[in-house]
Design a protein around this motif. Structure first.
Motif, PDB file in Angstrom:
ATOM      1  N   UNK A  33      58.713  62.728  66.558  1.00 20.65           N
ATOM      2  CA  UNK A  33      58.540  61.573  65.669  1.00 20.65           C
ATOM      3  C   UNK A  33      59.838  61.326  64.915  1.00 20.65           C
ATOM      4  N   UNK A  34      60.241  60.070  64.822  1.00 26.57           N
ATOM      5  CA  UNK A  34      61.489  59.732  64.128  1.00 26.57           C
ATOM      6  C   UNK A  34      61.379  59.968  62.626  1.00 26.57           C
ATOM      7  N   UNK A  35      60.186  59.663  62.083  1.00 29.44           N
ATOM      8  CA  UNK A  35      59.979  59.830  60.640  1.00 29.44           C
ATOM      9  C   UNK A  35      58.609  60.472  60.399  1.00 29.44           C
ATOM     10  N   UNK A  36      58.439  61.016  59.227  1.00 33.84           N
ATOM     11  CA  UNK A  36      57.139  61.589  58.880  1.00 33.84           C
ATOM     12  C   UNK A  36      56.103  60.480  58.711  1.00 33.84           C
ATOM     13  N   UNK A  37      56.546  59.274  58.395  1.00 29.64           N
ATOM     14  CA  UNK A  37      55.619  58.145  58.299  1.00 29.64           C
ATOM     15  C   UNK A  37      54.978  57.865  59.659  1.00 29.64           C
TER      16      UNK A  37
END
Length: 191
Positions: free
Chosen positions: A48-52
């Protein structure tokens, strides 16, 4: 030959879902997910690129879990739609963190209430309701949307620890709302 990844995207989503369920979605971080999986944060940030993005995937899984929970009709109640409403309320009482993650967060932005209530998630409920109430599609939507608002109000109070779950009271309230709405449709022609 490259090494086979031990931590999959699905494992990360499951871990994030479990964190949301156990201690709340606000605690989904790369660190908590990696601790749950017993790994470093590297696999989480690799998939995943971000935790969002992890939170969004966990929200989708929570939504599927909720739909399955609510639509698992056992025949315990006299009408299928009463059971659906009661299961939504029970979900809020039993799965408070998930309920808050699903309905008290900003993951349903830019969607109107009427659009959200007619999404494909509710198609199976509309067919049950149409049969039970002998209603057309428009009437079924009206009944569902009105009952959902009553049901969701009770569920929200439960999820936020404001009231104690009282099954008899909830059954009575949902039944009264259903029959009141049915009266408005059949006698007054509202929909």
């Amino acid at each position: 030959m490259p090494a086979i990844a031990k931590v999959t995207k699905e494992m990360i989503i499951e871990a994030a879902f479990e964190i949301a369920k156990e201690i709340g979605a606000e605690n989904i971080t790369a660190r908590t997910v990696s601790q749950k999986l017993g790994c470093s944060t590297q696999p989480v940030l690799y998939h995943f690129k971000t935790i969002e993005e992890v939170r969004i995937a966990a929200h989708k899984k929570a939504s599927e879990f909720h739909i399955n929970y609510v639509t698992n009709i056992s025949g315990k109640y006299e009408r299928p739609m009463l059971e659906v409403g009661m299961r939504h309320i029970q979900f809020a009482a039993k799965e408070r963190n998930l309920f808050r993650f699903l309905f008290h967060s900003n993951y349903y932005t830019d969607v109107s209430l009427s659009d959200w209530l007619t999404r494909e998630n509710f198609d199976s409920l509309f067919s049950i309701l149409k049969r039970q109430a002998k209603a057309d599609q428009q009437q079924a939507y009206y009944i569902f949307s009105q009952i959902f608002l009553v049901t969701h109000g009770i569920a929200s109070l439960l999820a936020n620890n404001t009231i104690v779950y009282d099954e008899a009271y909830c059954i009575n309230t949902l039944s009264n709302a259903y029959w009141g709405i049915m009266y408005l449709i059949k006698e007054k022609g509202l929909s």
